[in-house]
Design a protein around this motif. Structure first.
Motif, PDB file in Angstrom:
ATOM      1  N   UNK A 112      -0.705  42.465  -8.688  1.00 26.85           N
ATOM      2  CA  UNK A 112      -0.318  41.677  -9.851  1.00 26.85           C
ATOM      3  C   UNK A 112      -1.391  41.828 -10.917  1.00 26.85           C
ATOM      4  N   UNK A 113      -1.010  41.485 -12.143  1.00 22.05           N
ATOM      5  CA  UNK A 113      -1.961  41.430 -13.241  1.00 22.05           C
ATOM      6  C   UNK A 113      -2.040  39.985 -13.717  1.00 22.05           C
ATOM      7  N   UNK A 114      -3.233  39.553 -14.078  1.00 23.30           N
ATOM      8  CA  UNK A 114      -3.440  38.208 -14.590  1.00 23.30           C
ATOM      9  C   UNK A 114      -4.491  38.297 -15.698  1.00 23.30           C
TER      10      UNK A 114
ATOM     11  N   UNK B 199      -5.885  30.410  -8.303  1.00 20.96           N
ATOM     12  CA  UNK B 199      -4.724  30.308  -7.416  1.00 20.96           C
ATOM     13  C   UNK B 199      -4.575  31.575  -6.582  1.00 20.96           C
ATOM     14  N   UNK B 200      -4.610  32.725  -7.227  1.00 21.74           N
ATOM     15  CA  UNK B 200      -4.445  33.980  -6.496  1.00 21.74           C
ATOM     16  C   UNK B 200      -5.601  34.212  -5.527  1.00 21.74           C
ATOM     17  N   UNK B 201      -6.791  33.774  -5.910  1.00 24.90           N
ATOM     18  CA  UNK B 201      -7.941  33.884  -5.019  1.00 24.90           C
ATOM     19  C   UNK B 201      -7.719  33.062  -3.748  1.00 24.90           C
TER      20      UNK B 201
ATOM     21  N   UNK C 255      -9.480  45.890 -10.257  1.00 26.26           N
ATOM     22  CA  UNK C 255      -9.603  46.635 -11.497  1.00 26.26           C
ATOM     23  C   UNK C 255      -9.347  45.751 -12.698  1.00 26.26           C
ATOM     24  N   UNK C 256      -9.436  46.364 -13.857  1.00 23.47           N
ATOM     25  CA  UNK C 256      -9.191  45.633 -15.104  1.00 23.47           C
ATOM     26  C   UNK C 256      -8.444  46.544 -16.063  1.00 23.47           C
ATOM     27  N   UNK C 257      -7.452  45.984 -16.738  1.00 22.50           N
ATOM     28  CA  UNK C 257      -6.704  46.730 -17.749  1.00 22.50           C
ATOM     29  C   UNK C 257      -7.134  46.194 -19.118  1.00 22.50           C
ATOM     30  N   UNK C 258      -7.749  47.067 -19.900  1.00 25.33           N
ATOM     31  CA  UNK C 258      -8.223  46.692 -21.227  1.00 25.33           C
ATOM     32  C   UNK C 258      -7.043  46.531 -22.185  1.00 25.33           C
ATOM     33  N   UNK C 259      -7.094  45.465 -22.977  1.00 22.80           N
ATOM     34  CA  UNK C 259      -6.069  45.189 -23.999  1.00 22.80           C
ATOM     35  C   UNK C 259      -4.659  45.282 -23.421  1.00 22.80           C
TER      36      UNK C 259
ATOM     37  N   UNK D  33      -6.418  43.403 -12.437  1.00 25.21           N
ATOM     38  CA  UNK D  33      -5.447  43.875 -11.459  1.00 25.21           C
ATOM     39  C   UNK D  33      -5.916  43.306 -10.133  1.00 25.21           C
ATOM     40  N   UNK D  34      -5.020  42.598  -9.453  1.00 27.96           N
ATOM     41  CA  UNK D  34      -5.371  41.975  -8.183  1.00 27.96           C
ATOM     42  C   UNK D  34      -4.469  42.524  -7.089  1.00 27.96           C
ATOM     43  N   UNK D  35      -4.992  42.554  -5.872  1.00 28.39           N
ATOM     44  CA  UNK D  35      -4.263  43.108  -4.735  1.00 28.39           C
ATOM     45  C   UNK D  35      -4.429  42.189  -3.529  1.00 28.39           C
TER      46      UNK D  35
END
Length: 76
Positions: A22-24, A34-36, A44-48, A58-60
């Protein structure tokens, strides 16, 4: 939202799904917490990522095929 998340995680135990992504927003501290609690990890991280220019994590979560290992966090 919590009930929906639990259903997704538990119902996929018998499928071929072994990971959930998921992305948050990096600014969404409550969402990240919550996801934690459900053992999602930032991978990871998605810029902009969002139209307003905010970044997203980005969480898994790995899905255990052993139903006894699924634990919901205690609700307060």
């Amino acid at each position: 939202l919590i009930d929906y998340l639990e259903k997704i995680l538990v119902n996929n135990l018998d499928s071929m799904v072994d990971r959930v992504f998921l992305e948050v927003s990096t600014e969404n501290k409550e969402g990240i917490a919550l996801y934690d609690k459900y053992s999602f990890k930032v991978i990871g991280e998605r810029r902009k990522y969002y139209k307003n220019g905010e970044n997203a994590f980005v969480m898994e979560k790995s899905i255990s095929k052993n139903k006894h290992k699924i634990r919901s966090p205690s609700r307060q």
